[in-house]
Scaffold this motif. Structure first.
Motif, PDB file in Angstrom:
ATOM      1  N   THR A 150       0.804  -1.216   0.000  1.00 44.03           N
ATOM      2  CA  THR A 150       0.000   0.000   0.000  1.00 44.03           C
ATOM      3  C   THR A 150       0.838   1.267   0.000  1.00 44.03           C
ATOM      4  O   THR A 150       0.323   2.345  -0.299  1.00 44.03           O
ATOM      5  CB  THR A 150      -0.939   0.016   1.217  1.00 44.03           C
ATOM      6  N   GLY A 151       2.101   1.150   0.321  1.00 48.55           N
ATOM      7  CA  GLY A 151       2.958   2.328   0.297  1.00 48.55           C
ATOM      8  C   GLY A 151       4.327   2.029   0.867  1.00 48.55           C
ATOM      9  O   GLY A 151       4.523   1.054   1.605  1.00 48.55           O
ATOM     10  N   VAL A 152       5.276   2.865   0.512  1.00 48.79           N
ATOM     11  CA  VAL A 152       6.637   2.774   1.036  1.00 48.79           C
ATOM     12  C   VAL A 152       7.010   4.152   1.560  1.00 48.79           C
ATOM     13  O   VAL A 152       6.990   5.133   0.803  1.00 48.79           O
ATOM     14  CB  VAL A 152       7.641   2.313  -0.038  1.00 48.79           C
ATOM     15  N   ASN A 153       7.314   4.227   2.832  1.00 49.80           N
ATOM     16  CA  ASN A 153       7.684   5.494   3.453  1.00 49.80           C
ATOM     17  C   ASN A 153       9.181   5.530   3.695  1.00 49.80           C
ATOM     18  O   ASN A 153       9.746   4.620   4.295  1.00 49.80           O
ATOM     19  CB  ASN A 153       6.951   5.682   4.789  1.00 49.80           C
ATOM     20  N   ALA A 154       9.803   6.580   3.201  1.00 52.06           N
ATOM     21  CA  ALA A 154      11.241   6.787   3.407  1.00 52.06           C
ATOM     22  C   ALA A 154      11.410   8.105   4.152  1.00 52.06           C
ATOM     23  O   ALA A 154      11.253   9.184   3.567  1.00 52.06           O
ATOM     24  CB  ALA A 154      11.981   6.801   2.092  1.00 52.06           C
TER      25      ALA A 154
END
Length: 785
Positions: free
Chosen positions: A260-264
């Motif tokens: 659903t998403g990749v947070n960096a």
């Protein structure tokens, strides 16, 4: 940008002053003209009978006039003059432009941009000039463009971003030279590496964070972060990691998995990233009913049903479905059924968490392969690429076969990029397959070192080429030397002899030991050609011929027993034999990602010439399985061998020895038949004609961060070595000829370092014989640099 003179003094002039616009001059000129107009509401117009161009040296006057677009005698307005100015300025050829109406003459004054004398890059240590210069478009002896210089600086910055150096800055500067020339210098501040401090996952229940970190290519920074290249934040790698996670879950039945998403998140100090993958695993599905159907009268569904390997109750895997489809389409071709396509129709049963798969055989479109075009292969011959296709010109077109051929081309390892696409040919019923490849280096020279507690330190050097002369052939030559031994080896492999799936191999080797764990010396030379070919999807057969030279010698003042001395008196011997090895490897099809089995059985028959007659038989079975959410690896190996020599029997150079490679816990030659005592109080390890070993081990994480590459293990080995042909010449006591099983338990520490894999074994023999030689600690390390 700072302007720098020859002595290095710098003025406060940058690129933007070089863009000194003539707009202000034009505005003043226009305002002066407007001021003479008595009525402000009337637009000023001009008619010029002459156009004068000043300041141009390299650029022809006609070129400037073409940009201006104003003809002699043409009536123009102030807006037209402004448009002319914008066109000349927008050409990118001039540092400044000035348009001044002077009565009936239009004066265009220009200052040309200088010519680039040389281009240099300063401050770069991590990336060489040879790698940076090709990515910039500014060139020597071309007109300098501030806009292009800024774009080149951005390109260099992007190169550093790919290495995870987000703090990198690149500043273009000019150094004025004579004759309107400049030196263009890119000053680089590389900055430090921005590392991945932490990789986390949210939403994962079936697999732990530790297991998923082993899936993704990006790694966390660890103790050896300076030597690890995969712990930096690179956006393209993150995209690849998303696909790796998708494939990992899909192959294990999680058909609804999605990211659903990749947070960096960047740390406040801008020196580290915190990377988080947000996932939804969904439920794990298994195969339900697997069937084959068709509305084609010529198709016997019972025949095709027997070729399907997926079974109900097994974990669902798209790879299994793909392989079944390929298998059914190949069967259709063998049955003479052209243009038959297999369409999997999947029915979902959410209550039972199963997927019913019906392989429907239908009639596909009648499309043929017109030709296969190959481009980009400057070294590799066309036939090496073409033989990866099971399709030739004129065959029915099968999209699945084209995709599989593309994967085989990429798997060769010869190309950094390979694209295979189909397009319409000379008619709608024909297609052309385009293959575009980009070559990459395939040869290597290696230098290495090794150390083990049994053999001491050693050095190694080697040369290998996997695409020899562009023919897809493999060639290697290696030299390895240690304290008491030397080995030289040469190998050559033709993977497609006569254009078929038939591999030809040639091996040459020569080895010497100088009282290596013994009181005698040996010399062995081997010549071995072989042929290997598949007999099923997972089974291969190798047939070979072996010519071997052996020499057993006893140095002066060496104390050996009567058996070894009698064998040494036989002198140099030549053995000529033919043999085969049949192997089954379930890892070849990769249907179960959590387990695999390797089975091997081989025999060699000596007596085809030579000095000896014998039969040598060997067998090996290896099984591996990942359990506990794939955190623990279980591995079991069972192997055995038997020698049967006629005449004078085998020698110590022929018989088996159980060292650490076959059974841990004992020194090389530490167990098995031996001759001890006698007048010289000898202690000779004689080896045995028969051996049997079983090894069981488990490897598991120790709770340390994955980036350290440290894991633990436990093992249990049990083995036996026995059997001699002739003991009449013994001068001492011959022990353990009948053999006995030894049992060893131990723990292991694995450390996967950038310098090479380390393994520490700590063992204890729980059952042994009194004369056995234990080796309770073993360290092995090898590296290539």
């Amino acid at each position: 940008m700072t302007e720098t003179n020859r002595t290095g003094r710098r003025n406060a002039k940058g690129l933007r002053p070089l863009l000194a616009s003539g707009a202000a001059v034009l505005a003043l000129a226009m305002s002066a003209g407007v001021a003479t107009v008595p009525t402000p509401v009337v637009a000023q117009s001009y008619t010029f009978t002459n156009v004068a161009i000043e300041g141009n040296r390299r650029i022809e006057a006609g070129t400037i006039l073409s940009y201006a677009g104003i003809a002699r005698g043409q009536t123009v307005s102030g807006a037209d003059l402004n448009d002319a100015f914008q066109r000349i300025q927008g050409s990118g050829l001039f540092e400044s432009v000035e348009i001044v109406p002077q009565g009936s003459t239009l004066v265009i004054r220009v200052v040309e941009y200088p010519t680039i004398n040389t281009i240099a890059i300063e401050g770069n240590r991590r990336i060489d000039d040879e790698d940076l210069l090709p990515i910039i478009d500014s060139q020597s002896r071309r007109v300098f463009s501030p806009t292009q210089a800024e774009a080149d600086a951005d390109a260099i910055t992007d190169a550093y971003l790919q290495q995870g150096r987000i703090a990198a800055r690149v500043q273009p500067r000019v150094i004025r030279r004579t004759e309107n020339r400049v030196d263009l210098v890119f000053e680089v501040f590389e900055g430090g590496v921005t590392e991945i401090e932490r990789i986390g996952f949210v939403g994962n229940d079936a697999y732990s964070d530790r297991r998923l970190r082993r899936v993704v290519q990006t790694k966390q920074a660890g103790l050896l972060r300076a030597l690890i290249g995969s712990d930096t934040f690179i956006e393209d790698r993150i995209q690849f990691d998303r696909q790796l996670l998708q494939d990992f879950y899909s192959s294990r039945g999680y058909v609804d998995f999605r990211i659903t998403g990749v947070n960096a998140e960047l740390a406040n100090e801008r020196d580290a990233y915190f990377l988080t993958f947000n996932v939804e695993e969904g439920q794990q599905f298994a195969f339900g009913t697997v069937s084959v159907s068709s509305d084609l009268p010529e198709v016997d569904t019972d025949t095709f049903r027997g070729a399907v390997q997926a079974r109900g109750g097994e974990t669902y895997s798209p790879l299994r479905v793909e392989r079944d489809i390929a298998r059914l389409e190949r069967l259709a071709i063998r049955e003479g059924l052209d243009f038959v396509r297999v369409e999997p129709r999947v029915t979902r049963n959410d209550r039972a968490l199963t997927l019913d798969v019906d392989y429907v055989l239908t009639r596909g479109p009648r499309i043929f392969v017109e030709r296969i075009d190959i481009e980009g292969n400057t070294t590799t011959l066309d036939r090496v690429i073409r033989r990866q296709f099971n399709t030739v010109e004129g065959d029915p077109f099968n999209p699945r076969e084209i995709r599989e051929a593309a994967e085989r081309i990429r798997a060769l390892g010869f190309f950094s990029d390979a694209e295979v696409e189909a397009r319409e040919g000379s008619s709608p019923q024909e297609v052309i397959v385009d293959v575009n490849v980009e070559e990459q280096p395939t040869g290597s020279i290696s230098f290495g070192g090794s150390y083990s507690t049994s053999s001491g330190f050693g050095i190694a050097a080697g040369f290998s080429e996997t695409n020899f002369l562009g023919r897809g052939q493999r060639l290697s030559f290696n030299i390895a030397t240690g304290v008491d031994n030397q080995r030289y080896s040469f190998s050559f492999t033709e993977p497609a002899l006569l254009g078929r799936d038939l591999s030809f191999g040639l091996g040459l080797s020569y080895a010497e030991t100088n009282q290596d764990n013994s009181e005698y010396n040996t010399a062995t030379g081997t010549f071995e050609p072989s042929l290997t070919f598949p007999i099923s999807e997972s089974t291969r057969l190798q047939v070979r011929y072996t010519l071997q030279y052996t020499d057993l010698s006893i140095p002066d003042e060496s104390e050996v027993g009567g058996i070894v001395r009698a064998e040494a008196e036989r002198g140099e011997l030549y053995e000529s034999s033919v043999g085969y090895t049949l192997s089954y490897d379930s890892r070849r099809n990769g249907l179960d990602p959590n387990s695999g089995v390797l089975l091997e059985f081989g025999q060699d028959f000596g007596g085809l010439g030579g000095d000896t007659t014998f039969i040598k038989t060997s067998a090996r079975a290896v099984a591996q399985k990942l359990v506990m959410n794939e955190e623990v690896t279980l591995r079991a190996t069972v192997e055995a061998g038997a020698l049967n020599y006629d005449g004078d029997g085998s020698r110590v150079t022929d018989r088996y020895f159980l060292g650490s490679s076959r059974m841990r816990g004992f020194a090389p030659g530490g167990i098995g038949p031996r001759e001890v005592g006698g007048p010289d109080d000898v202690d000779d390890a004689l080896g045995g004609n028969y051996y049997a070993v079983a090894r069981f081990e488990a490897e598991f994480p120790l709770g340390l961060p994955d980036e350290y590459g440290i894991s633990g293990g436990v093992f249990y080995d049990v083995g036996n070595l026995w059997g001699l042909d002739n003991t009449d010449s013994a001068t001492g006591d011959v022990l353990y000829e009948d053999g006995s099983f030894r049992h060893v338990v131990g723990v292991s520490l694995f450390w996967d370092t950038p310098l090479g894999p380390l393994r520490f074994n700590f063992s204890e023999a729980v059952r042994k014989e009194s004369e056995d030689e234990e080796q309770n600690f073993e360290l092995t390390i090898s590296t290539q640099f």
